[in-house]
Write a protein that holds these residues in place. Sequence first.
Motif, short mmCIF file in Angstrom:
data_model
loop_
_atom_site.label_atom_id
_atom_site.label_comp_id
_atom_site.label_asym_id
_atom_site.label_seq_id
_atom_site.Cartn_x
_atom_site.Cartn_y
_atom_site.Cartn_z
N VAL A 1 -9.65 -19.90 1.13
CA VAL A 1 -9.63 -20.46 2.32
C VAL A 1 -8.49 -19.91 3.39
CG1 VAL A 1 -9.48 -22.87 3.30
CG2 VAL A 1 -10.86 -22.45 1.03
N LEU A 2 -7.59 -19.79 2.94
CA LEU A 2 -6.53 -19.14 3.69
C LEU A 2 -6.45 -17.88 4.45
CD1 LEU A 2 -2.95 -20.90 1.81
CD2 LEU A 2 -4.42 -21.88 4.07
N LEU A 3 -7.19 -17.17 3.74
CA LEU A 3 -7.50 -15.73 4.07
C LEU A 3 -8.51 -15.60 5.46
CD1 LEU A 3 -7.27 -13.22 0.86
CD2 LEU A 3 -5.88 -13.24 2.86
N LEU A 4 -9.38 -16.60 4.98
CA LEU A 4 -10.56 -16.53 6.08
C LEU A 4 -9.98 -16.34 7.47
CD1 LEU A 4 -13.49 -16.63 6.00
CD2 LEU A 4 -13.53 -19.09 6.54
N PRO A 5 -9.18 -17.08 8.25
CA PRO A 5 -8.79 -16.71 9.37
C PRO A 5 -8.15 -15.58 9.67
CG PRO A 5 -7.33 -18.43 8.77
CD PRO A 5 -8.46 -18.10 7.62
N ILE A 6 -7.30 -14.86 8.80
CA ILE A 6 -6.87 -13.49 8.98
C ILE A 6 -7.94 -12.82 9.05
CG2 ILE A 6 -5.10 -12.06 7.60
CD1 ILE A 6 -3.77 -14.77 6.77
N GLU A 7 -8.69 -12.52 7.88
CA GLU A 7 -9.94 -11.52 7.85
C GLU A 7 -10.57 -11.71 9.20
OE1 GLU A 7 -10.88 -11.56 2.98
OE2 GLU A 7 -11.43 -13.30 4.19
N ALA A 8 -10.93 -12.92 9.45
CA ALA A 8 -11.65 -13.14 10.64
C ALA A 8 -11.22 -12.35 11.92
CB ALA A 8 -12.03 -14.60 11.11
N VAL A 9 -10.11 -12.32 12.24
CA VAL A 9 -9.46 -11.47 13.26
C VAL A 9 -9.83 -9.75 13.06
CG1 VAL A 9 -7.34 -10.58 14.28
CG2 VAL A 9 -7.50 -13.15 13.55
N PHE A 10 -9.67 -9.40 11.68
CA PHE A 10 -10.20 -8.01 11.60
C PHE A 10 -11.56 -7.81 11.64
CE2 PHE A 10 -6.04 -7.97 9.60
CZ PHE A 10 -5.20 -6.93 10.02
N TRP A 11 -12.28 -8.77 11.02
CA TRP A 11 -13.71 -8.49 10.99
C TRP A 11 -14.41 -8.57 12.55
CZ3 TRP A 11 -14.35 -13.11 7.42
CH2 TRP A 11 -13.90 -12.51 6.00
N ILE A 12 -13.69 -9.46 13.30
CA ILE A 12 -14.26 -9.59 14.74
C ILE A 12 -13.78 -8.36 15.52
CG2 ILE A 12 -14.19 -11.02 16.77
CD1 ILE A 12 -14.28 -13.61 14.96
N GLY A 13 -12.41 -8.27 15.24
CA GLY A 13 -11.84 -7.01 16.06
C GLY A 13 -12.40 -5.53 15.75
N PHE A 14 -12.90 -5.43 14.53
CA PHE A 14 -13.31 -3.97 14.38
C PHE A 14 -14.94 -4.34 14.28
CE2 PHE A 14 -9.47 -3.29 11.82
CZ PHE A 14 -8.95 -2.27 12.45
N ALA A 15 -15.58 -5.37 14.66
CA ALA A 15 -16.94 -5.44 14.80
C ALA A 15 -17.45 -5.24 13.48
CB ALA A 15 -17.47 -4.48 15.74
N LEU A 16 -17.25 -5.92 12.50
CA LEU A 16 -17.67 -5.89 11.23
C LEU A 16 -18.73 -7.00 10.85
CD1 LEU A 16 -14.48 -4.69 9.44
CD2 LEU A 16 -16.21 -3.17 10.26
N PRO A 17 -19.94 -6.83 11.00
CA PRO A 17 -21.08 -7.89 11.08
C PRO A 17 -21.15 -8.35 9.71
CG PRO A 17 -22.12 -5.83 11.19
CD PRO A 17 -20.63 -5.37 11.18
N PHE A 18 -20.74 -7.82 8.60
CA PHE A 18 -21.04 -8.56 7.27
C PHE A 18 -19.70 -9.28 6.90
CE2 PHE A 18 -23.93 -4.58 7.09
CZ PHE A 18 -24.96 -5.36 7.10
N GLY A 19 -18.68 -9.23 7.25
CA GLY A 19 -17.63 -9.94 7.04
C GLY A 19 -17.74 -11.33 7.21
N PRO A 20 -18.18 -11.80 8.33
CA PRO A 20 -18.16 -13.30 8.63
C PRO A 20 -18.99 -14.24 7.78
CG PRO A 20 -17.61 -12.24 10.66
CD PRO A 20 -18.21 -11.13 9.68
N PRO A 21 -20.16 -13.61 7.38
CA PRO A 21 -21.12 -14.35 6.67
C PRO A 21 -20.60 -14.40 5.14
CG PRO A 21 -22.25 -12.67 7.70
CD PRO A 21 -20.90 -12.58 8.18
N LEU A 22 -20.23 -13.29 4.69
CA LEU A 22 -19.89 -13.20 3.39
C LEU A 22 -18.59 -14.06 3.19
CD1 LEU A 22 -20.38 -9.34 2.43
CD2 LEU A 22 -21.66 -11.24 1.65
N GLY A 23 -17.71 -13.79 4.01
CA GLY A 23 -16.57 -14.65 3.85
C GLY A 23 -16.61 -16.17 4.06
#
Length: 122
Positions: free
Chosen positions: A88-110
């Motif tokens: 749960v705690l990793l989600l916002p940290i990962e979201a910064v990278f997923w959004i910043g790098f435009a990685l579309p599969f990250g948010p739904p999987l995360g």
Amino acid sequence: MEKTASVLSWVLGLGFGLPAVYGAWFLATRHETWTLLGFPTYGGGPFERIGLSTTVPLMVAFAVVCGVECVTGWMMWTGTPAGWWLAVLLLPIEAVFWIGFALPFGPPLGLARAALALLTWP
């Protein structure tokens, strides 16, 4: 459901982490963003639009986050309670990278991983 959350962590960690490691090496040695199947890896997303160009330290930071993601998957697989916290705690940290790098599969999987972690919280 716990095992599915673990597998999602490994898919996220390895699926994004291994290309990030190779992409960082590629950027460091060739001074250009690595292209995979015609798409720039970790380049050209919102980070660049706001003026934050893809750099080796940025990609290495993302690779480290992905490594923690893999550890999180292992912790959940073995039943270590801290794994659910990390999921749960990793989600916002990962979201910064997923959004910043435009990685579309990250948010739904995360989000799926975090939801499963919350549903199976020990």
